[in-house]
Scaffold this motif. Structure first.
Motif, PDB file in Angstrom:
ATOM      1  N   SER A 151     -21.995  -0.213 -18.813  1.00 49.86           N
ATOM      2  CA  SER A 151     -22.814   0.498 -18.406  1.00 49.86           C
ATOM      3  C   SER A 151     -23.871   0.675 -18.426  1.00 49.86           C
ATOM      4  O   SER A 151     -24.674   1.198 -18.323  1.00 49.86           O
ATOM      5  CB  SER A 151     -21.344   1.268 -18.226  1.00 49.86           C
ATOM      6  N   THR A 152     -24.427   0.535 -19.920  1.00 53.71           N
ATOM      7  CA  THR A 152     -25.200   0.420 -19.991  1.00 53.71           C
ATOM      8  C   THR A 152     -27.022  -0.167 -20.521  1.00 53.71           C
ATOM      9  O   THR A 152     -27.966   0.392 -19.945  1.00 53.71           O
ATOM     10  CB  THR A 152     -25.097   1.109 -21.936  1.00 53.71           C
ATOM     11  N   GLN A 153     -26.582  -1.500 -19.533  1.00 55.92           N
ATOM     12  CA  GLN A 153     -27.298  -1.840 -18.813  1.00 55.92           C
ATOM     13  C   GLN A 153     -27.903  -1.515 -17.510  1.00 55.92           C
ATOM     14  O   GLN A 153     -28.873  -1.389 -17.318  1.00 55.92           O
ATOM     15  CB  GLN A 153     -26.698  -3.263 -19.002  1.00 55.92           C
ATOM     16  N   LYS A 154     -26.797  -0.867 -16.861  1.00 60.86           N
ATOM     17  CA  LYS A 154     -27.396  -0.081 -15.594  1.00 60.86           C
ATOM     18  C   LYS A 154     -28.232   0.992 -15.653  1.00 60.86           C
ATOM     19  O   LYS A 154     -29.213   0.972 -15.133  1.00 60.86           O
ATOM     20  CB  LYS A 154     -25.896  -0.179 -14.590  1.00 60.86           C
ATOM     21  N   MET A 155     -27.101   1.540 -16.607  1.00 57.53           N
ATOM     22  CA  MET A 155     -28.601   2.853 -17.057  1.00 57.53           C
ATOM     23  C   MET A 155     -29.846   2.609 -17.030  1.00 57.53           C
ATOM     24  O   MET A 155     -30.545   3.844 -17.396  1.00 57.53           O
ATOM     25  CB  MET A 155     -27.718   3.755 -18.289  1.00 57.53           C
ATOM     26  N   ILE A 180     -36.448   8.918  -6.088  1.00 61.91           N
ATOM     27  CA  ILE A 180     -35.499   8.409  -4.891  1.00 61.91           C
ATOM     28  C   ILE A 180     -35.399   7.081  -5.127  1.00 61.91           C
ATOM     29  O   ILE A 180     -35.715   6.167  -5.434  1.00 61.91           O
ATOM     30  CB  ILE A 180     -35.923   8.405  -3.606  1.00 61.91           C
ATOM     31  N   ILE A 181     -34.184   6.973  -6.310  1.00 62.24           N
ATOM     32  CA  ILE A 181     -32.897   5.657  -6.954  1.00 62.24           C
ATOM     33  C   ILE A 181     -32.689   5.197  -5.840  1.00 62.24           C
ATOM     34  O   ILE A 181     -31.427   5.971  -5.770  1.00 62.24           O
ATOM     35  CB  ILE A 181     -33.158   5.988  -8.064  1.00 62.24           C
ATOM     36  N   ILE A 182     -32.269   4.230  -5.302  1.00 65.46           N
ATOM     37  CA  ILE A 182     -31.204   3.396  -3.850  1.00 65.46           C
ATOM     38  C   ILE A 182     -30.124   2.782  -5.292  1.00 65.46           C
ATOM     39  O   ILE A 182     -30.907   1.741  -5.840  1.00 65.46           O
ATOM     40  CB  ILE A 182     -32.105   2.751  -3.500  1.00 65.46           C
ATOM     41  N   LEU A 183     -29.522   3.231  -5.036  1.00 63.43           N
ATOM     42  CA  LEU A 183     -28.115   2.129  -6.007  1.00 63.43           C
ATOM     43  C   LEU A 183     -27.065   1.837  -5.242  1.00 63.43           C
ATOM     44  O   LEU A 183     -26.699   1.980  -4.353  1.00 63.43           O
ATOM     45  CB  LEU A 183     -27.798   3.175  -6.395  1.00 63.43           C
ATOM     46  N   ASP A 184     -27.531   0.671  -5.477  1.00 54.56           N
ATOM     47  CA  ASP A 184     -26.815  -0.732  -4.237  1.00 54.56           C
ATOM     48  C   ASP A 184     -25.806  -1.533  -5.290  1.00 54.56           C
ATOM     49  O   ASP A 184     -25.637  -2.346  -5.690  1.00 54.56           O
ATOM     50  CB  ASP A 184     -27.700  -2.086  -4.234  1.00 54.56           C
ATOM     51  N   GLU A 185     -24.807  -0.630  -4.718  1.00 57.37           N
ATOM     52  CA  GLU A 185     -22.938  -1.104  -5.368  1.00 57.37           C
ATOM     53  C   GLU A 185     -23.401  -0.968  -7.082  1.00 57.37           C
ATOM     54  O   GLU A 185     -22.557  -1.961  -7.703  1.00 57.37           O
ATOM     55  CB  GLU A 185     -22.480  -2.281  -5.083  1.00 57.37           C
ATOM     56  N   PRO A 186     -23.707   0.153  -7.193  1.00 54.69           N
ATOM     57  CA  PRO A 186     -23.822  -0.026  -9.002  1.00 54.69           C
ATOM     58  C   PRO A 186     -22.218  -0.315  -9.624  1.00 54.69           C
ATOM     59  O   PRO A 186     -22.551  -1.254 -10.871  1.00 54.69           O
ATOM     60  CB  PRO A 186     -24.428   1.132  -8.904  1.00 54.69           C
ATOM     61  N   THR A 187     -21.640   0.029  -9.428  1.00 54.79           N
ATOM     62  CA  THR A 187     -20.402   0.426 -10.069  1.00 54.79           C
ATOM     63  C   THR A 187     -19.580  -0.758  -9.969  1.00 54.79           C
ATOM     64  O   THR A 187     -18.096  -1.150 -10.260  1.00 54.79           O
ATOM     65  CB  THR A 187     -19.182   1.279  -9.771  1.00 54.79           C
ATOM     66  N   ALA A 188     -19.735  -2.110  -9.110  1.00 52.84           N
ATOM     67  CA  ALA A 188     -19.167  -2.705  -8.871  1.00 52.84           C
ATOM     68  C   ALA A 188     -18.809  -3.490 -10.211  1.00 52.84           C
ATOM     69  O   ALA A 188     -17.615  -4.800 -10.082  1.00 52.84           O
ATOM     70  CB  ALA A 188     -19.567  -3.794  -7.537  1.00 52.84           C
ATOM     71  N   LEU A 205     -28.505  13.272 -14.332  1.00 52.95           N
ATOM     72  CA  LEU A 205     -29.965  12.399 -13.873  1.00 52.95           C
ATOM     73  C   LEU A 205     -30.795  13.540 -12.221  1.00 52.95           C
ATOM     74  O   LEU A 205     -31.855  13.369 -12.693  1.00 52.95           O
ATOM     75  CB  LEU A 205     -30.503  11.454 -13.631  1.00 52.95           C
ATOM     76  N   LYS A 206     -29.516  13.942 -12.204  1.00 57.05           N
ATOM     77  CA  LYS A 206     -29.973  14.153 -10.016  1.00 57.05           C
ATOM     78  C   LYS A 206     -30.335  15.998 -10.551  1.00 57.05           C
ATOM     79  O   LYS A 206     -30.779  16.417  -9.750  1.00 57.05           O
ATOM     80  CB  LYS A 206     -28.355  15.126 -10.144  1.00 57.05           C
ATOM     81  N   LYS A 207     -30.500  16.063 -12.161  1.00 53.58           N
ATOM     82  CA  LYS A 207     -31.372  17.365 -12.156  1.00 53.58           C
ATOM     83  C   LYS A 207     -33.269  17.432 -12.025  1.00 53.58           C
ATOM     84  O   LYS A 207     -33.352  18.291 -11.972  1.00 53.58           O
ATOM     85  CB  LYS A 207     -31.216  17.977 -14.116  1.00 53.58           C
ATOM     86  N   SER A 208     -33.789  16.078 -11.920  1.00 59.87           N
ATOM     87  CA  SER A 208     -35.222  16.026 -11.879  1.00 59.87           C
ATOM     88  C   SER A 208     -35.045  14.441 -10.624  1.00 59.87           C
ATOM     89  O   SER A 208     -36.415  14.133 -10.913  1.00 59.87           O
ATOM     90  CB  SER A 208     -35.362  15.446 -13.061  1.00 59.87           C
ATOM     91  N   ASN A 209     -34.046  14.013 -10.288  1.00 59.09           N
ATOM     92  CA  ASN A 209     -33.735  12.537  -9.238  1.00 59.09           C
ATOM     93  C   ASN A 209     -33.206  13.319  -8.838  1.00 59.09           C
ATOM     94  O   ASN A 209     -32.254  13.478  -8.413  1.00 59.09           O
ATOM     95  CB  ASN A 209     -33.965  11.541 -10.572  1.00 59.09           C
ATOM     96  N   SER A 210     -33.096  11.791  -7.247  1.00 57.73           N
ATOM     97  CA  SER A 210     -32.605  12.356  -5.898  1.00 57.73           C
ATOM     98  C   SER A 210     -32.278  10.981  -5.587  1.00 57.73           C
ATOM     99  O   SER A 210     -32.844   9.749  -6.707  1.00 57.73           O
ATOM    100  CB  SER A 210     -32.711  12.329  -4.772  1.00 57.73           C
ATOM    101  N   PHE A 211     -30.732  10.305  -5.838  1.00 52.36           N
ATOM    102  CA  PHE A 211     -30.374   8.952  -5.344  1.00 52.36           C
ATOM    103  C   PHE A 211     -30.320   8.730  -3.824  1.00 52.36           C
ATOM    104  O   PHE A 211     -29.257   9.459  -3.785  1.00 52.36           O
ATOM    105  CB  PHE A 211     -28.956   8.989  -6.464  1.00 52.36           C
ATOM    106  N   ILE A 212     -30.115   7.742  -3.430  1.00 50.16           N
ATOM    107  CA  ILE A 212     -29.442   6.972  -2.467  1.00 50.16           C
ATOM    108  C   ILE A 212     -27.614   5.796  -2.949  1.00 50.16           C
ATOM    109  O   ILE A 212     -28.733   4.554  -3.072  1.00 50.16           O
ATOM    110  CB  ILE A 212     -30.124   6.414  -1.533  1.00 50.16           C
ATOM    111  N   PHE A 213     -27.228   6.416  -2.649  1.00 47.45           N
ATOM    112  CA  PHE A 213     -25.925   5.085  -3.165  1.00 47.45           C
ATOM    113  C   PHE A 213     -24.944   4.961  -2.312  1.00 47.45           C
ATOM    114  O   PHE A 213     -24.605   5.277  -1.618  1.00 47.45           O
ATOM    115  CB  PHE A 213     -24.506   7.067  -4.059  1.00 47.45           C
ATOM    116  N   VAL A 214     -24.759   3.421  -2.625  1.00 52.01           N
ATOM    117  CA  VAL A 214     -24.475   2.301  -1.253  1.00 52.01           C
ATOM    118  C   VAL A 214     -23.069   1.866  -2.292  1.00 52.01           C
ATOM    119  O   VAL A 214     -23.205   1.137  -3.430  1.00 52.01           O
ATOM    120  CB  VAL A 214     -24.895   1.436  -1.209  1.00 52.01           C
ATOM    121  N   SER A 215     -21.613   2.188  -1.455  1.00 53.42           N
ATOM    122  CA  SER A 215     -20.612   1.900  -2.329  1.00 53.42           C
ATOM    123  C   SER A 215     -19.744   1.656  -1.023  1.00 53.42           C
ATOM    124  O   SER A 215     -19.614   2.144   0.091  1.00 53.42           O
ATOM    125  CB  SER A 215     -20.258   2.731  -3.066  1.00 53.42           C
TER     126      SER A 215
END
Length: 518
Positions: A151-155, A180-188, A205-215
């Motif tokens: 999890s820390t590696q992904k962070m 804008i950070i795209i996260l492609d299946e980050p939790t798999a 992080l959402k306070k200063s960033n936006s995310f596209i979350f693919v899951s």
């Protein structure tokens, strides 16, 4: 920029490959400030193609892109996308294990910190510290990446994506832009606890960033998204704003797969609760122990019954399952399979002969990826594809091998050109169908399941469940280890709670569902 106004918007995007395969058909989405917007759909729905267009890997055939309200050309490459404030973190581990954290963080950006031909190491480490403080990430900058938990590696990957955007946009209003950070299946690849840790990080992080979350994982999409786009067959078939709409998991499932939800058919499939008491015990485990992992584990497993081993990461549940299959050796206790005691140091092939199979969702371990489908299916069904013409040696019948593979492919709806297709070329869901297909044909007395549907979309997951429940109906007993509580409610008749290697409680399916709020 108001959170209600889009930072980025794409309209009517279409993409066709080889002039035949339509991957995207007039797709429109937008990303607003300080939000997590999810894009969901089955494998082949067009999610990955759309993400690759957003970061400049592919160019669309048609469509428009707007950034901060102005029409702009689509990024020509990932570097161009970075300058627009868009980056992607892929599902596969994108770190370099033997680099130090600060080295990985600035990889590819060294020229910005080079003076007179020398790297300004002090400046890099100082900036890295300030970045981690800003992002709320606690991590030793001098540690090697491989020393960090997944999890820390992904962070760290996400931190690097944000830092890269900010450094690429210095002097171009970068400090005023919301990345804008795209996260492609980050939790798999993460456990349940690691997923929660990652999402707590993202919410900060959402306070200063936006995310596209693919899951593919519906519960986490529902829990952490602000808005959801549903893709099916290359089109947007639904869009939900969760701040103003009430959407159920069941509704989202139907939109994704385009058919009746698996959970609507609960009574039809979960037939065995209460009936297994009349069936004979096929596995008896008594006082099983492995020093440092688990101790005094005892239970009986009946024909057609599934027992779940449930608990947090590191509780010992995986080690218990592996001891039953023979991947690791227990120190003490008894494992009795259909009346015969198994050696505690038995190898997996010995357990297979006794009737115990093992199915993991990690297809890299389950399959010979560069072998064709037919050989992966016949590997544990050798007796069904061989003959002894001279009664002194077994000879593979290639006709029988192909026939067996064709039968399984048809039954499980495995999508591939032929039985000769190499498994590496298949989608994740189809790889898993090949894995479970070999055990369906083998029909073991006991099947040990470890995260059987990890990383696959909801449609493929449903098909895997159907196969496993059919095997249960036909008498195969199962042991389940998973990080998905809902998986236990679908497959298990009872659930054993394990913590620190010790059995804490045993729940019926109904008790477990109430406990989990499912």
């Amino acid at each position: 920029m108001s959170a209600a106004n889009p930072i980025m918007e794409v309209k009517n995007v279409s993409k066709t490959f080889d002039r035949v395969v339509t991957a995207l058909d007039n797709v429109s989405i937008e990303v607003r400030g300080n939000e997590i917007v999810s894009v969901v759909g089955e494998n082949g729905a067009g999610k990955s193609t759309l993400m690759k267009i957003l970061v400049g890997v592919y160019q669309p055939d048609s469509g428009e892109m707007y950034y901060l309200g102005r029409r702009v050309p689509f990024p020509k490459d990932p570097l161009d996308a970075l300058r627009r404030g868009i980056s992607i973190v892929y599902q596969e581990r994108g770190v370099i294990p033997h680099l130090k954290v600060y080295q990985f963080l600035f990889l590819g950006l060294e020229e910005k910190f080079t003076k007179l031909g020398r790297l300004q190491l002090g400046k890099i480490i100082g900036l890295a510290k300030s970045v981690f403080e800003e992002l709320g990430l606690e991590c030793d900058l001098t540690s090697s990446i491989y020393e960090l938990p997944p999890s820390t590696q992904k962070m760290v990957e996400i931190a690097r994506a944000i830092l890269s955007i900010k450094l690429m946009m210095v002097g171009d209003g970068g400090s005023e832009i919301t990345p804008i950070i795209i996260l492609d299946e980050p939790t798999a690849p993460l456990s349940l606890e690691e997923r929660d840790e990652l999402f707590n990080y993202l919410l900060n992080l959402k306070k200063s960033n936006s995310f596209i979350f693919v899951s593919h994982i519906i519960p986490e999409v529902m829990k952490f998204s602000d808005r959801i786009y549903v893709l099916r067959d290359g089109r947007v078939v639904a869009h939900h704003d969760l701040s103003s709409e009430k959407v159920t998991e069941d509704q989202l499932f139907r939109e994704i797969v385009g058919r009746e939800s698996y959970y609507d058919l609960w009574a039809k499939y979960v037939y065995g609760v209460g009936e297994v008491r009349e069936r004979r015990a096929i596995l008896s485990v008594r006082n099983l122990a492995k020093k440092g992992y688990f101790e005094n584990v005892s239970f009986d497993l009946h024909e057609g019954e599934c027992i779940g081993l449930f608990g947090p990461a590191g509780c010992g549940k995986s080690e218990i399952a592996k001891a039953l299959y023979g991947e690791i050796s227990a120190d003490n206790g008894k494992i009795i399979v259909d009346g015969k005691e198994a050696k505690l140091k038995g190898e997996p092939y010995v357990r297979i002969k006794m009737g115990i199979g093992y199915f993991s969702g990690e297809t890299g371990k389950e399959l010979f990826l560069f072998w064709p489908i037919k050989k992966n299916l016949s590997i544990v069904n050798f007796e069904k594809v061989t003959k002894k013409p001279l009664k002194i040696a077994s000879v593979i019948s290639f006709k029988a091998e192909s026939s067996l593979a064709e039968k399984i492919m048809k039954k499980l709806r495995i999508r591939a050109p032929s039985v000769e297709a190499e498994c590496y070329s298949l989608s994740g869901g189809n790889k898993q169908k090949v894995s479970v297909g070999k055990w369906l044909e083998k029909n073991p007395k006991i099947l040990v399941l470890e995260d059987p549907t990890i990383g696959i979309d909801v449609g493929a997951r449903e098909e895997i469940y159907e196969v496993l429940l059919e095997m249960k109906r036909n008498g195969t007993a199962m042991i389940l280890v998973s990080d998905d509580p809902k998986e236990y409610t679908i497959l298990c008749d009872k659930i054993i709670s394990v913590r620190n290697g010790i059995v804490q409680a045993v729940y019926t399916n109904e008790e477990f569902r109430r406990l989990m709020g499912l």
